[in-house]
Design a protein around this motif. Sequence first.
Motif, PDB file in Angstrom:
ATOM      1  N   GLU A 205       0.811  -1.355   0.106  1.00 47.18           N
ATOM      2  CA  GLU A 205       0.024  -0.269   0.269  1.00 47.18           C
ATOM      3  C   GLU A 205       0.934   1.593  -0.012  1.00 47.18           C
ATOM      4  O   GLU A 205       0.681   2.050  -0.738  1.00 47.18           O
ATOM      5  N   SER A 206       1.886   1.323   0.998  1.00 47.27           N
ATOM      6  CA  SER A 206       3.128   2.366   0.731  1.00 47.27           C
ATOM      7  C   SER A 206       4.157   2.657  -0.314  1.00 47.27           C
ATOM      8  O   SER A 206       4.362   3.582   0.064  1.00 47.27           O
ATOM      9  N   GLY A 207       3.760   1.765  -1.049  1.00 42.55           N
ATOM     10  CA  GLY A 207       4.767   2.044  -2.915  1.00 42.55           C
ATOM     11  C   GLY A 207       6.297   0.982  -1.897  1.00 42.55           C
ATOM     12  O   GLY A 207       6.759   1.187  -3.266  1.00 42.55           O
ATOM     13  N   ARG A 208       6.508   0.827  -1.013  1.00 44.06           N
ATOM     14  CA  ARG A 208       7.861   0.700  -0.753  1.00 44.06           C
ATOM     15  C   ARG A 208       8.120  -0.942  -1.629  1.00 44.06           C
ATOM     16  O   ARG A 208       8.889  -1.456  -1.936  1.00 44.06           O
ATOM     17  N   GLY A 209       6.493  -1.846  -1.802  1.00 42.41           N
ATOM     18  CA  GLY A 209       6.691  -2.353  -2.598  1.00 42.41           C
ATOM     19  C   GLY A 209       5.212  -2.481  -4.040  1.00 42.41           C
ATOM     20  O   GLY A 209       4.582  -2.787  -3.060  1.00 42.41           O
ATOM     21  N   VAL A 210       6.258  -2.860  -5.079  1.00 45.54           N
ATOM     22  CA  VAL A 210       5.153  -3.177  -5.766  1.00 45.54           C
ATOM     23  C   VAL A 210       5.504  -4.222  -7.234  1.00 45.54           C
ATOM     24  O   VAL A 210       6.547  -5.012  -7.427  1.00 45.54           O
ATOM     25  N   ILE A 211       3.758  -5.103  -7.562  1.00 44.89           N
ATOM     26  CA  ILE A 211       4.603  -6.397  -7.986  1.00 44.89           C
ATOM     27  C   ILE A 211       3.652  -5.868  -9.559  1.00 44.89           C
ATOM     28  O   ILE A 211       2.900  -5.207  -9.508  1.00 44.89           O
ATOM     29  N   LEU A 221       1.194  -5.953 -20.185  1.00 48.23           N
ATOM     30  CA  LEU A 221       2.744  -5.810 -19.114  1.00 48.23           C
ATOM     31  C   LEU A 221       2.581  -4.394 -19.509  1.00 48.23           C
ATOM     32  O   LEU A 221       3.041  -3.304 -17.953  1.00 48.23           O
ATOM     33  N   GLU A 222       2.038  -3.335 -20.607  1.00 44.35           N
ATOM     34  CA  GLU A 222       2.752  -1.492 -19.955  1.00 44.35           C
ATOM     35  C   GLU A 222       1.718  -1.734 -19.157  1.00 44.35           C
ATOM     36  O   GLU A 222       2.048  -0.812 -19.001  1.00 44.35           O
ATOM     37  N   LYS A 227       0.474   0.792 -14.125  1.00 45.28           N
ATOM     38  CA  LYS A 227       0.045   1.470 -12.890  1.00 45.28           C
ATOM     39  C   LYS A 227       0.858   1.046 -11.643  1.00 45.28           C
ATOM     40  O   LYS A 227       0.871   2.076 -10.402  1.00 45.28           O
ATOM     41  N   ALA A 228       2.055   0.315 -12.166  1.00 42.77           N
ATOM     42  CA  ALA A 228       3.203   0.471 -11.213  1.00 42.77           C
ATOM     43  C   ALA A 228       4.094   2.333 -10.182  1.00 42.77           C
ATOM     44  O   ALA A 228       3.340   2.168  -9.624  1.00 42.77           O
ATOM     45  N   VAL A 229       3.807   2.981 -12.267  1.00 38.98           N
ATOM     46  CA  VAL A 229       4.828   3.758 -11.887  1.00 38.98           C
ATOM     47  C   VAL A 229       4.192   5.112 -11.103  1.00 38.98           C
ATOM     48  O   VAL A 229       4.810   5.786 -10.228  1.00 38.98           O
ATOM     49  N   ALA A 230       2.840   5.024 -11.290  1.00 41.02           N
ATOM     50  CA  ALA A 230       1.718   5.719 -11.064  1.00 41.02           C
ATOM     51  C   ALA A 230       2.092   5.820  -9.555  1.00 41.02           C
ATOM     52  O   ALA A 230       2.007   6.081  -8.570  1.00 41.02           O
ATOM     53  N   THR A 231       2.091   4.709  -8.534  1.00 45.25           N
ATOM     54  CA  THR A 231       1.785   4.264  -7.645  1.00 45.25           C
ATOM     55  C   THR A 231       3.031   4.517  -6.833  1.00 45.25           C
ATOM     56  O   THR A 231       3.288   5.357  -5.818  1.00 45.25           O
TER      57      THR A 231
END
Length: 280
Positions: A205-211, A221-222, A227-231
């Motif tokens: 939730e904090s963005g320290r770990g993203v899958i 995949l794109e 979504k990952a970059v936004a997080t």
Amino acid sequence: MLIIGLTGSIATGKSTVSSLLASPPYSLPIIDADQLARKVVEPGTPGYAAIVNYFGPSTPDLLLPAEPTINVNGGEPAPAPRPRPLNRPALGRRVFGTSEERKRDRMILNKIVHPAVRWEMYKSLLYYYLHGFWAVVLDVPLLFESGMDLICGTVVVVGVSDPAVQMARLRARDPHLSVEDAENRVRSQGDVKGKVEKAEFRGKESGRGVIVWNDGDKEALEREVRKAVATIQGSSPRWWAWWLLLAPPLGVGIAAWNLAVNYGIKRRWEKKEGTNKAKL
């Protein structure tokens, strides 16, 4: 500057994600551990000499065949032959596997390569920090195993849900690998599920770990990368990177705080793993 640790097991699509992050609209600098690992063992380097000295006597095909020298000046002596590069597939066969001998050889190879790679990484991180980048991607297959996750503000794990998909991708990419060779390489880089669990434990939730899941096509995949970059940007905006650059003492303090937080997370993870093993 935010350090984004990018990892995943072999053939999960980590290189594709790295390429996407390096391209517009993200245009993030990439520090690729695999490329640095090649650089530090090129002929003429201390790493090359150490590998040849240890593995050479027992690995006849450790070096690629010598290039033929052509004398273009009549009777003048031919130039001295160039050092023969490492035969990476042969070295891979020597160190990948689960036997005690393979594990020992892999440990020795890592002791030769890893310190040199770390030094090159630290020099690159300093370069990008001084040039004002808001974030840099540390692309390391063995990020958790090497302990490099401790310096990362966030970790991105590229995963696949089905191990069969991972094996199929690996053999399609490297058709020269036998089934056994492919399985050994997958095992040597750790279980994808384990990496995912570690990233989620850091703080999904904090963005320290993203899958980033890579079970579909490149378009899917794109979307995952977007979504990952936004997080990540939500937890560490660009203006914060500028503050850290303009106020070096603050940057040093935040780096120390981040290291302490990550170390605490690692200790809690190890305690959790120890508890789970004790229940078995």
